[in-house]
Enzyme design. Sequence first.
Site, PDB file in Angstrom:
ATOM      1  N   ASP A   1       8.335  57.723  90.539  1.00  0.00           N
ATOM      2  CA  ASP A   1       7.317  58.712  90.397  1.00  0.00           C
ATOM      3  C   ASP A   1       7.608  59.292  88.902  1.00  0.00           C
ATOM      4  O   ASP A   1       8.706  59.223  88.459  1.00  0.00           O
ATOM      5  CB  ASP A   1       7.790  60.130  91.513  1.00  0.00           C
ATOM      6  CG  ASP A   1       6.629  60.413  92.188  1.00  0.00           C
ATOM      7  OD1 ASP A   1       5.665  61.013  91.311  1.00  0.00           O
ATOM      8  OD2 ASP A   1       6.538  60.625  93.372  1.00  0.00           O
TER       9      ASP A   1
ATOM     10  N   ASP B   1       2.509  61.786  89.086  1.00  0.00           N
ATOM     11  CA  ASP B   1       2.195  62.892  89.940  1.00  0.00           C
ATOM     12  C   ASP B   1       0.906  64.002  89.294  1.00  0.00           C
ATOM     13  O   ASP B   1       1.220  64.149  88.100  1.00  0.00           O
ATOM     14  CB  ASP B   1       3.449  63.875  89.931  1.00  0.00           C
ATOM     15  CG  ASP B   1       3.338  65.103  90.984  1.00  0.00           C
ATOM     16  OD1 ASP B   1       3.028  64.634  92.172  1.00  0.00           O
ATOM     17  OD2 ASP B   1       3.691  66.206  90.592  1.00  0.00           O
TER      18      ASP B   1
ATOM     19  N   GLU C   1      -2.213  59.894  91.100  1.00  0.00           N
ATOM     20  CA  GLU C   1      -2.459  60.739  92.019  1.00  0.00           C
ATOM     21  C   GLU C   1      -3.225  61.693  91.397  1.00  0.00           C
ATOM     22  O   GLU C   1      -3.070  62.571  90.462  1.00  0.00           O
ATOM     23  CB  GLU C   1      -1.207  61.729  92.508  1.00  0.00           C
ATOM     24  CG  GLU C   1      -1.311  62.535  93.535  1.00  0.00           C
ATOM     25  CD  GLU C   1      -0.774  63.877  93.770  1.00  0.00           C
ATOM     26  OE1 GLU C   1      -0.533  64.496  94.686  1.00  0.00           O
ATOM     27  OE2 GLU C   1      -0.230  64.372  92.510  1.00  0.00           O
TER      28      GLU C   1
ATOM     29  N   HIS D   1       3.891  62.038 101.694  1.00  0.00           N
ATOM     30  CA  HIS D   1       4.592  63.201 101.907  1.00  0.00           C
ATOM     31  C   HIS D   1       4.232  64.561 101.817  1.00  0.00           C
ATOM     32  O   HIS D   1       4.855  65.535 102.060  1.00  0.00           O
ATOM     33  CB  HIS D   1       5.858  63.114 100.915  1.00  0.00           C
ATOM     34  CG  HIS D   1       5.547  63.288  99.556  1.00  0.00           C
ATOM     35  ND1 HIS D   1       4.563  62.424  98.828  1.00  0.00           N
ATOM     36  CD2 HIS D   1       5.614  64.288  98.737  1.00  0.00           C
ATOM     37  CE1 HIS D   1       4.533  62.927  97.713  1.00  0.00           C
ATOM     38  NE2 HIS D   1       5.038  63.865  97.586  1.00  0.00           N
ATOM     39  N   ASP D   2       2.602  64.432 101.621  1.00  0.00           N
ATOM     40  CA  ASP D   2       2.023  65.885 101.255  1.00  0.00           C
ATOM     41  C   ASP D   2       1.056  66.015 102.421  1.00  0.00           C
ATOM     42  O   ASP D   2       0.561  67.105 102.608  1.00  0.00           O
ATOM     43  CB  ASP D   2       1.097  65.851 100.014  1.00  0.00           C
ATOM     44  CG  ASP D   2       2.128  66.011  98.798  1.00  0.00           C
ATOM     45  OD1 ASP D   2       3.186  66.539  98.765  1.00  0.00           O
ATOM     46  OD2 ASP D   2       1.690  65.547  97.766  1.00  0.00           O
TER      47      ASP D   2
END
Length: 564
Positions: free
Chosen positions: A111, A220, A279, A340-341
């Site tokens: 990430d 990200d 993302e 994970h969100d």
Amino acid sequence: MTDQLIAPPAVEAPPASWWRNAVIYQIYPRSFADSNGDGIGDLPGILSRLPYLRDLGVDAVWLSPFYSSPQADAGYDVSDYRTVDPIFGTVADAEKLIAGAHELDLRVIVDLVPNHSSDQHEWFKRAIADGPGSPFRDRYHFRPGKGENGELPPNDWPSIFGGPAWTRVCDPDGTPGEWYLHLFAPEQPDFNWEHPAVRDEFKTILRFWLDLGVDGFRVDVAHGLVKEDGLPDVGHEAEWHLLGVGESPCFDREGVHEIYREWRKILDEYPGERIAVAEAWAPTLARVADYVRDDELHQAFNFSYLGTAWNVPAQRQMIDDSLAAMRVVGAPTTWTLSNHDVVRHSNRLLQTGDGEVAGRRPTAVDPVAGLRRARAASALMLALPGSAYLYQGEELGLPEVVDLPPEVRQDPAFHRATGQDGYRDGCRVPIPWSGTEAPYGFGPEGGGSWLPQPDSWAQLSVAAQEGVPGSTLELYRAALAVRRGMPALAPTDNLRWVPAPDGVLAFERAVEDEPVFRCTVNMSGRPVAVGRPGELLLASGALDGTADNVVLPPDTTVWWSIQD
Ligand code: BGC
């Protein structure tokens, strides 16, 4: 008659452009495997579990951040981009992990968090300590406040985690001073990407990890780096959502693309097709496609798909629109159902029926029905052309944990009532590996887990499912083996729809225009009999039928080989 599944053919997938149809498994390091018993997963823990991932059949892993961080947002607040946080290990552990993965033919994507740093990053600490006029303040967005005494934020932007996107600092002499921008938590100040030092710094960070051997980056908030000149107000009444629904002055600005064109050149300097996945929450699929033009990034998550209702017209439309949007730029589609969100799709797809993305409180659903639909949805996703991301634990059929007590919740948005959601802990509970009691092999016996695991998870552990026909783990393994073995599943644009009964979605994948694979999904809510177009390869649920027909129960996906 109950159907027996045939063994998948064993053919190696072609090595070129590995990422175009790769299956990539997201590891959330703090919840994957804990080697030292502190209740938090770590890099040595991941290393020890790599054989599991190889056996699962994924091509690569994506690791959420493990860099030095005060953990105000579970590591998405980085204080040093070139070191590993001691809770996760050391840089040497990262190197061992990369090498260990490569030995097993698994690629490693890490990430990268370029939109903001931690407020404990050296630059931000200097910006605060040096006071107004510090050149370090130019690397972030510092502004004087509005109002008579500067007591009001510089503009009306809300933080995604709730409250204003601005926090006022104290000058070194203790008097209230300027404000700084943070689209997320106050501990996550946004970088100013107009500053050359920020651009240079991230190029060297990219190189640092590429030199260490990583195969790529998940970027990200890739749509957030560049803000509109002058940081204009949006108006409080505006129907404006920070995560890319509609136009906004801080997301999906044209200027971000120049940054990715520069990064692409760096990635291309390295051997072995190093990649980046964005993302990027953008208002339309066409705008998402802009991030994967051939001189920019390689992949961009298809969040529109993640939020699509579970019915034939909606799914078909979204699949068509996604393929069409990516076709324009020659990129593959990057499917995903969980991360994970967002609420795990084993709850989400049933909870709302419309596949709602984030920003809502997860609710309990019938776990059997939720899992049945999730398995059908995963089997559908894995049959689509393009790349697919899995989120750890979905291969075990883990449900969203909806009843975590407030005192254990750690999502920074949880206590900010107006925020994005605050309920992301429910999909982050450490995964069960073995045994009958928590932490279910997540860490050493007697060790804990940073979020409590439900009692019912003993039956969902890896050990409980391994080798058990019909288990979710074995379904994923079989699906990935078929995907690897069937050349028809490699091309990124060879889908064609076939007629099917009401409420049933059916498509084929072709090689040289000859259909050789079919996927049939029953979304009708009732059992449906379909003819057998060939040999059954995979079924997400138990089937009944005759020599000529199979009866698909509701929420069931089947794969067929229709080769001669
Ligand atoms: C990450 C979140 C994080 C946010 C701020 C995201 O989109 O996936 O987990 O809270 O960025 O970094």
